[in-house]
Scaffold this motif. Structure first.
Motif, PDB file in Angstrom:
ATOM      1  N   MET A   1       0.849  -1.194   0.000  1.00  0.00           N
ATOM      2  CA  MET A   1       0.000   0.000   0.000  1.00  0.00           C
ATOM      3  C   MET A   1       0.885   1.246   0.000  1.00  0.00           C
ATOM      4  SD  MET A   1      -2.969   1.063   2.716  1.00  0.00           S
ATOM      5  CE  MET A   1      -3.987   2.507   2.462  1.00  0.00           C
ATOM      6  N   ILE A   2       0.636   2.165  -0.896  1.00  0.00           N
ATOM      7  CA  ILE A   2       1.440   3.383  -0.997  1.00  0.00           C
ATOM      8  C   ILE A   2       0.763   4.483  -0.179  1.00  0.00           C
ATOM      9  CG2 ILE A   2       2.385   5.129  -2.538  1.00  0.00           C
ATOM     10  CD1 ILE A   2       2.372   3.041  -4.749  1.00  0.00           C
ATOM     11  N   ILE A   3       1.396   4.843   0.927  1.00  0.00           N
ATOM     12  CA  ILE A   3       0.882   5.908   1.788  1.00  0.00           C
ATOM     13  C   ILE A   3       2.054   6.453   2.597  1.00  0.00           C
ATOM     14  CG2 ILE A   3       0.276   4.315   3.668  1.00  0.00           C
ATOM     15  CD1 ILE A   3      -2.181   6.091   4.219  1.00  0.00           C
ATOM     16  N   SER A   4       2.086   7.752   2.813  1.00  0.00           N
ATOM     17  CA  SER A   4       3.197   8.342   3.558  1.00  0.00           C
ATOM     18  C   SER A   4       3.124   7.935   5.025  1.00  0.00           C
ATOM     19  CB  SER A   4       3.161   9.868   3.443  1.00  0.00           C
ATOM     20  OG  SER A   4       2.065  10.389   4.174  1.00  0.00           O
ATOM     21  N   ASP A   5       4.289   7.968   5.685  1.00  0.00           N
ATOM     22  CA  ASP A   5       4.323   7.637   7.115  1.00  0.00           C
ATOM     23  C   ASP A   5       3.449   8.594   7.911  1.00  0.00           C
ATOM     24  OD1 ASP A   5       6.090   5.598   6.539  1.00  0.00           O
ATOM     25  OD2 ASP A   5       7.876   6.733   7.098  1.00  0.00           O
ATOM     26  N   ARG A   6       3.462   9.876   7.517  1.00  0.00           N
ATOM     27  CA  ARG A   6       2.663  10.871   8.250  1.00  0.00           C
ATOM     28  C   ARG A   6       1.173  10.564   8.142  1.00  0.00           C
ATOM     29  NH1 ARG A   6       4.639  15.767   6.445  1.00  0.00           N
ATOM     30  NH2 ARG A   6       5.878  16.014   8.334  1.00  0.00           N
ATOM     31  N   LEU A   7       0.719  10.273   6.937  1.00  0.00           N
ATOM     32  CA  LEU A   7      -0.699   9.979   6.748  1.00  0.00           C
ATOM     33  C   LEU A   7      -1.076   8.650   7.390  1.00  0.00           C
ATOM     34  CD1 LEU A   7      -3.279  11.099   5.519  1.00  0.00           C
ATOM     35  CD2 LEU A   7      -2.720   9.938   3.383  1.00  0.00           C
ATOM     36  N   ALA A   8      -0.157   7.698   7.378  1.00  0.00           N
ATOM     37  CA  ALA A   8      -0.444   6.383   7.954  1.00  0.00           C
ATOM     38  C   ALA A   8      -0.677   6.445   9.458  1.00  0.00           C
ATOM     39  CB  ALA A   8       0.694   5.418   7.640  1.00  0.00           C
ATOM     40  N   GLN A   9      -0.056   7.427  10.130  1.00  0.00           N
ATOM     41  CA  GLN A   9      -0.200   7.516  11.584  1.00  0.00           C
ATOM     42  C   GLN A   9      -1.559   8.051  12.004  1.00  0.00           C
ATOM     43  OE1 GLN A   9       2.033  10.485  13.710  1.00  0.00           O
ATOM     44  NE2 GLN A   9       1.822  12.007  12.077  1.00  0.00           N
ATOM     45  N   ILE A  10      -2.302   8.624  11.059  1.00  0.00           N
ATOM     46  CA  ILE A  10      -3.580   9.250  11.378  1.00  0.00           C
ATOM     47  C   ILE A  10      -4.699   8.224  11.254  1.00  0.00           C
ATOM     48  CG2 ILE A  10      -5.199  11.055  10.694  1.00  0.00           C
ATOM     49  CD1 ILE A  10      -2.779  12.568   9.582  1.00  0.00           C
ATOM     50  N   PRO A  11      -5.521   8.057  12.280  1.00  0.00           N
ATOM     51  CA  PRO A  11      -6.621   7.097  12.185  1.00  0.00           C
ATOM     52  C   PRO A  11      -7.632   7.519  11.128  1.00  0.00           C
ATOM     53  CG  PRO A  11      -6.830   8.437  14.172  1.00  0.00           C
ATOM     54  CD  PRO A  11      -5.491   8.761  13.579  1.00  0.00           C
ATOM     55  N   GLU A  12      -8.368   6.553  10.624  1.00  0.00           N
ATOM     56  CA  GLU A  12      -9.423   6.862   9.665  1.00  0.00           C
ATOM     57  C   GLU A  12     -10.442   7.810  10.291  1.00  0.00           C
ATOM     58  OE1 GLU A  12      -9.799   5.944   6.489  1.00  0.00           O
ATOM     59  OE2 GLU A  12      -7.901   4.829   6.482  1.00  0.00           O
ATOM     60  N   SER A  13     -10.905   8.756   9.495  1.00  0.00           N
ATOM     61  CA  SER A  13     -11.954   9.657   9.967  1.00  0.00           C
ATOM     62  C   SER A  13     -13.211   8.843  10.273  1.00  0.00           C
ATOM     63  CB  SER A  13     -12.264  10.708   8.898  1.00  0.00           C
ATOM     64  OG  SER A  13     -13.477  11.377   9.186  1.00  0.00           O
ATOM     65  N   TYR A  14     -13.756   9.012  11.484  1.00  0.00           N
ATOM     66  CA  TYR A  14     -14.935   8.232  11.863  1.00  0.00           C
ATOM     67  C   TYR A  14     -16.092   8.454  10.903  1.00  0.00           C
ATOM     68  CZ  TYR A  14     -19.083   6.606  14.207  1.00  0.00           C
ATOM     69  OH  TYR A  14     -20.275   5.975  14.469  1.00  0.00           O
ATOM     70  N   PHE A  15     -16.391   9.723  10.622  1.00  0.00           N
ATOM     71  CA  PHE A  15     -17.533   9.994   9.754  1.00  0.00           C
ATOM     72  C   PHE A  15     -17.189   9.729   8.294  1.00  0.00           C
ATOM     73  CE2 PHE A  15     -18.587  12.484  13.562  1.00  0.00           C
ATOM     74  CZ  PHE A  15     -19.820  11.913  13.826  1.00  0.00           C
ATOM     75  N   GLY A  16     -15.909   9.843   7.934  1.00  0.00           N
ATOM     76  CA  GLY A  16     -15.509   9.525   6.575  1.00  0.00           C
ATOM     77  C   GLY A  16     -15.750   8.071   6.229  1.00  0.00           C
TER      78      GLY A  16
END
Length: 387
Positions: A1-16
């Motif tokens: 999966m291609i995703i930056s380390d910074r973005l990977a540390q952020i949990p999925e948006s609950y409402f998203g």
């Protein structure tokens, strides 16, 4: 999966991840009380003005990055009329492409890596993502029932010294608590002369049931360190338009504008015209909205009181903060309500650890659905009063 380390540390948006999903529920017709989207229609006058604006040649081309003069002046006039606050339309106003963009983008604008950001618990779920994207350090601003107001003595001096930004939100999402002007006076006094700035999320400004909601900018000296973020989504039934604005401290506004000049290319002119028309012509509609939701609040609280089902006092906003029955946490109770009563609510835990034994219920339903939902809830009184 291609995703930056910074973005990977952020949990999925609950409402998203939950909005728009297919819901499996019990045998009764589903009642969705999870999302705070106003149930009324956008006023016809605003829609007509928007429709006419679509045909204006100037709106079919790029517009100024930082907004039309008329829109910014409407914001200035609105704040003067509603709150007695004077604003400079060029230096103290920033148009936002939905208030969430401003709330999440703000830490990137003013917070340096390693600086603290105080986040209310409970509070809106997506503040955290903005802090993490900026490499800031999220710290908890605990809010306790029944009124969920900040107690600055509960925050250590070590935390306060390194705090760059504080989020406040009143009426509070999810608890329905409100702030008096004294609360804002105390916050400004607490951080005056420090490096700490304040952002007040004023998304539910229209909904103050026992008194008009104050603006933080009404506090003397507030513009030295605070901005307020205002949404047209809730009060005007314009959630799909994605229009809001930030007002207040010139340095923060300047930073937001610079950030947006690189991430956006100017709000669609017809949207600005519709928002201008709303701000200039629909003060009475805001009051009607407030009355409608106050009546809903009064009805729901009276019904729950009849069967002694506990909730936190709702003085504003559009959500009821309902305690779970004994032996249930919020996520367990969400599942129970969905399968047994076909009611969808939001668990309290995405709003912070202090929400573990609560669920958030939206009042943005028509009267018939609201009455049915409350009747189903009342049938669960035995869950709350087991011997």
């Amino acid at each position: 999966m291609i995703i930056s380390d910074r973005l990977a540390q952020i949990p999925e948006s609950y409402f998203g991840k939950t909005m728009g999903r297919e819901i499996e529920h019990g045998p009764l017709p589903l009642i969705n009380m999870a999302v705070g989207i106003p149930d009324g229609e956008t006023p016809k006058g605003i829609l007509d003005h928007f429709a006419n604006a679509l045909y204006q040649p100037e709106n079919q081309k790029y517009v100024a990055f930082h907004g039309k003069v008329e829109f910014k002046q409407a914001i200035v006039n609105f704040y003067q009329r509603q709150y007695g606050v004077e604003l400079d339309s060029e230096e103290e106003v920033c148009i936002l492409y939905g208030t969430k963009n401003g709330l999440v983008g703000l830490p990137t604008c003013i917070v340096n890596p390693g600086e603290n950001v105080l986040l209310p618990d409970p509070g809106y779920t997506d503040y955290l993502a903005g802090v993490q994207l900026a490499d800031g350090i999220p710290k908890t601003l605990p809010l306790a029932p029944p009124y969920y107001l900040p107690d600055w003595t509960q925050i250590s001096n070590d935390t306060l010294i390194n705090t760059k930004l504080v989020y406040l939100t009143y009426p509070n999402n999810p608890t329905g608590s409100v702030a008096s002007q004294q609360v804002f006076d105390d916050a400004i006094k607490q951080f005056k002369g420090t490096k700490t700035k304040i952002v007040h999320d004023f998304a539910y400004s229209a909904f103050g049931f026992d008194a008009k909601n104050p603006s933080i900018l009404q506090t003397e000296g507030a513009k030295d360190l605070a901005v307020e973020i205002f949404s047209l989504s809730k009060g005007y039934n314009m959630s799909g338009f994605r229009v809001g604005f930030a007002v207040g401290n010139k340095e923060i506004i300047r930073a937001l504008k610079k950030y947006q000049s690189h991430t956006h290319a100017g709000m669609f002119g017809a949207l600005q015209d519709a928002a201008t028309y709303a701000l200039n012509n629909y003060d009475d509609f805001l009051e009607q909205q407030n009355i409608k939701f106050r009546n809903r609040r009064d009805y729901i609280q009276a019904q729950l009181d009849e069967v002694n089902i506990p909730y936190e006092p709702m003085a504003g906003g559009i959500f009821l903060w309902l305690q779970t029955p004994p032996n249930y946490d919020g996520e367990q109770f969400v599942s129970y309500l969905l399968q047994e009563q076909s009611i969808l609510v939001a668990p309290g835990i995405p709003f912070g650890q202090n929400g573990k034994h609560y669920v958030r219920m939206s009042l943005a339903l028509d009267d018939e659905q609201l009455k049915e939902a409350i009747a189903r809830l009342k049938s669960l009184q035995s869950l709350y009063h087991q011997q």
